[in-house]
Structures are given as C-alpha cells and as structure tokens.
Motif scaffolding. Structure first.
Motif, short mmCIF file in Angstrom:
data_model
loop_
_atom_site.label_atom_id
_atom_site.label_comp_id
_atom_site.label_asym_id
_atom_site.label_seq_id
_atom_site.Cartn_x
_atom_site.Cartn_y
_atom_site.Cartn_z
N PRO A 12 0.84 -1.20 0.00
CA PRO A 12 0.00 0.00 0.00
C PRO A 12 0.88 1.25 0.00
CG PRO A 12 -0.73 -1.56 1.67
CD PRO A 12 0.57 -2.07 1.13
N SER A 13 0.40 2.34 -0.54
CA SER A 13 1.18 3.56 -0.68
C SER A 13 1.76 4.05 0.63
CB SER A 13 0.32 4.66 -1.31
OG SER A 13 -0.03 4.30 -2.61
N ASP A 14 1.01 3.98 1.73
CA ASP A 14 1.53 4.47 3.00
C ASP A 14 2.71 3.62 3.49
OD1 ASP A 14 -0.32 2.37 3.46
OD2 ASP A 14 -0.66 3.03 5.52
N VAL A 15 2.65 2.33 3.23
CA VAL A 15 3.75 1.44 3.61
C VAL A 15 4.95 1.69 2.70
CG1 VAL A 15 4.47 -0.98 3.79
CG2 VAL A 15 2.18 -0.30 4.55
N ALA A 16 4.71 1.87 1.41
CA ALA A 16 5.78 2.17 0.47
C ALA A 16 6.46 3.50 0.83
CB ALA A 16 5.25 2.21 -0.95
N LEU A 17 5.68 4.49 1.21
CA LEU A 17 6.22 5.79 1.60
C LEU A 17 7.17 5.64 2.80
CD1 LEU A 17 6.36 8.87 1.44
CD2 LEU A 17 4.29 8.94 2.85
N GLN A 18 6.75 4.88 3.79
CA GLN A 18 7.61 4.65 4.96
C GLN A 18 8.90 3.94 4.58
OE1 GLN A 18 5.10 2.46 7.64
NE2 GLN A 18 4.35 4.30 8.66
N HIS A 19 8.77 2.91 3.77
CA HIS A 19 9.93 2.11 3.37
C HIS A 19 10.94 2.95 2.60
CE1 HIS A 19 12.34 -1.14 1.71
NE2 HIS A 19 12.13 -0.62 0.51
N PHE A 20 10.49 3.63 1.55
CA PHE A 20 11.43 4.38 0.71
C PHE A 20 11.97 5.61 1.42
CE2 PHE A 20 9.10 1.88 -2.51
CZ PHE A 20 10.19 1.15 -2.98
N SER A 21 11.19 6.22 2.27
CA SER A 21 11.67 7.35 3.06
C SER A 21 12.76 6.90 4.04
CB SER A 21 10.52 8.00 3.83
OG SER A 21 9.60 8.58 2.94
N ARG A 22 12.57 5.76 4.64
CA ARG A 22 13.58 5.22 5.57
C ARG A 22 14.88 4.90 4.85
NH1 ARG A 22 12.39 1.24 10.22
NH2 ARG A 22 14.57 1.72 10.28
N ARG A 23 14.78 4.37 3.65
CA ARG A 23 16.00 4.04 2.89
C ARG A 23 16.87 5.27 2.70
NH1 ARG A 23 15.49 0.42 -2.34
NH2 ARG A 23 17.67 1.05 -2.37
N LEU A 24 16.23 6.43 2.48
CA LEU A 24 16.99 7.66 2.27
C LEU A 24 17.73 8.09 3.53
CD1 LEU A 24 14.50 9.64 0.03
CD2 LEU A 24 16.61 8.47 -0.67
N THR A 25 17.34 7.61 4.69
CA THR A 25 18.07 7.93 5.92
C THR A 25 19.32 7.06 6.06
OG1 THR A 25 16.88 6.41 7.39
CG2 THR A 25 15.92 8.62 7.08
N PHE A 26 19.41 5.99 5.30
CA PHE A 26 20.54 5.07 5.35
C PHE A 26 21.48 5.20 4.16
CE2 PHE A 26 17.08 2.76 7.58
CZ PHE A 26 17.66 2.69 8.82
N GLU A 27 20.99 5.76 3.07
CA GLU A 27 21.74 5.77 1.82
C GLU A 27 21.77 7.17 1.19
OE1 GLU A 27 20.11 1.38 0.39
OE2 GLU A 27 19.38 3.18 -0.62
N THR A 28 22.84 7.39 0.45
CA THR A 28 22.93 8.51 -0.47
C THR A 28 23.51 7.92 -1.75
OG1 THR A 28 23.67 10.80 -0.75
CG2 THR A 28 25.24 9.26 0.25
N ASP A 29 23.55 8.70 -2.81
CA ASP A 29 24.11 8.14 -4.04
C ASP A 29 25.29 8.98 -4.50
OD1 ASP A 29 23.02 10.33 -5.39
OD2 ASP A 29 21.37 9.19 -6.22
N CYS A 30 26.00 8.45 -5.48
CA CYS A 30 27.20 9.09 -6.00
C CYS A 30 26.90 10.48 -6.54
CB CYS A 30 27.81 8.22 -7.09
SG CYS A 30 28.27 6.56 -6.53
N SER A 31 25.79 10.63 -7.20
CA SER A 31 25.41 11.91 -7.78
C SER A 31 25.22 12.98 -6.70
CB SER A 31 24.14 11.75 -8.62
OG SER A 31 23.77 12.97 -9.20
N ASP A 32 24.58 12.62 -5.60
CA ASP A 32 24.36 13.58 -4.52
C ASP A 32 25.68 13.95 -3.82
OD1 ASP A 32 21.66 13.72 -5.05
OD2 ASP A 32 21.07 12.42 -3.38
N VAL A 33 26.57 12.97 -3.66
CA VAL A 33 27.88 13.26 -3.07
C VAL A 33 28.65 14.21 -3.99
CG1 VAL A 33 30.13 12.27 -2.46
CG2 VAL A 33 28.02 11.13 -1.71
N HIS A 34 28.67 13.90 -5.28
CA HIS A 34 29.38 14.74 -6.25
C HIS A 34 28.80 16.15 -6.28
CE1 HIS A 34 30.46 16.24 -10.31
NE2 HIS A 34 31.61 15.65 -10.01
#
Length: 144
Positions: A12-34
């Motif tokens: 469900p969208s609310d569960v997906a929102l929680q999951h993908f939002s949490r991932r951003l607290t653990f990860e960044t990508d090469c483009s954002d670092v650059h």
C-alpha cells in the motif's frame, strides 16, 4: 494473466512511503555526493573503507581512507560525535561499506552508505583521484 512483476502485489502507498523514506536515511548516491562537493556543501566525511593499496590506485576525490578493520573509537577520536560519515567500498558486489556502517553506528556516529561505491562513481562518469591512469575492474579492488 498476472505478470511476474505483479504476482506479489505492491505494498500500500503508505507502507511504500515509509519504506522508501527510511531508505533515504541510510543511503545517499554518488550523484548527490558529487553535487554536494561541487557546491562546496560538504557537511560529511566521505570514508573510503577499502584497503590502502586499493585507495591509492583510485578513490573518490576528498575521501579519507580508513579500512573497515581500522574503524575504532581511537581512530575516530578526532571527529566530533555528531560527524556524519558517508562510507563506500568497491561497489554493490561488496559488503565492506555495510560492515563499516555497522562499526560506525556501534560507535555512535551517524552514517550513510554511498550506494554503488567506486563502480557507481565511475558509472556516473565521475573521475577518481589516484595513481592509476586507466582504472580497470582489477585496479579498483576492495581489500576490505
């Protein structure tokens, strides 16, 4: 007929929102670092957790080399406790960055993984700093 993709229904969208939002607290990508580096907004320590030889051959500009096995309270004592570390290793085929993140978090430091590592950096078309003129898969290495 159901495809292999939709065989297992999407969350469900609310569960997906929680999951993908949490991932951003653990990860960044090469483009954002650059982009952060290019903008002069480097409010993190970029940590290359591969071995010294791999680091010497080629690393992300601005990265500090501290192999995973060397991450200790003593080695980090020069950093304030709220220092954000962004860790990377060779690439998605290696879990060295994950191991380093565990060590940093255990020591109480905030940490994110730069997903893709060196391979992701190169895939984005960014240059490495180091002694190797032409980086190959064998030159990148890990030694973590």
């Amino acid at each position: 007929m159901t495809s292999l993709v939709s065989e297992v229904p999407a969350a469900p969208s609310d569960v997906a929102l929680q999951h993908f939002s949490r991932r951003l607290t653990f990860e960044t990508d090469c483009s954002d670092v650059h982009a952060s580096q290019q903008a002069g907004q480097v409010d993190f320590v970029l940590l290359d957790v591969r071995g010294p030889l791999a680091y010497e051959r080629g690393h992300v500009p601005g990265a500090v080399n501290l192999p995973t096995r060397s991450i200790t309270a003593q080695a980090l004592s020069v950093y304030p406790p709220d220092t954000l570390f962004v860790v990377y290793c060779a690439g998605p085929h290696c879990n060295g960055a994950n191991k380093a993140a565990v060590r940093l978090a255990t020591l109480g430091y905030p940490v994110k993984e730069m997903i893709g590592g060196i391979m992701g950096w190169l895939d984005e078309g960014f240059r490495l700093t180091g002694s190797v003129e032409r980086v190959t898969d064998t030159a990148i290495g890990c030694d973590c």
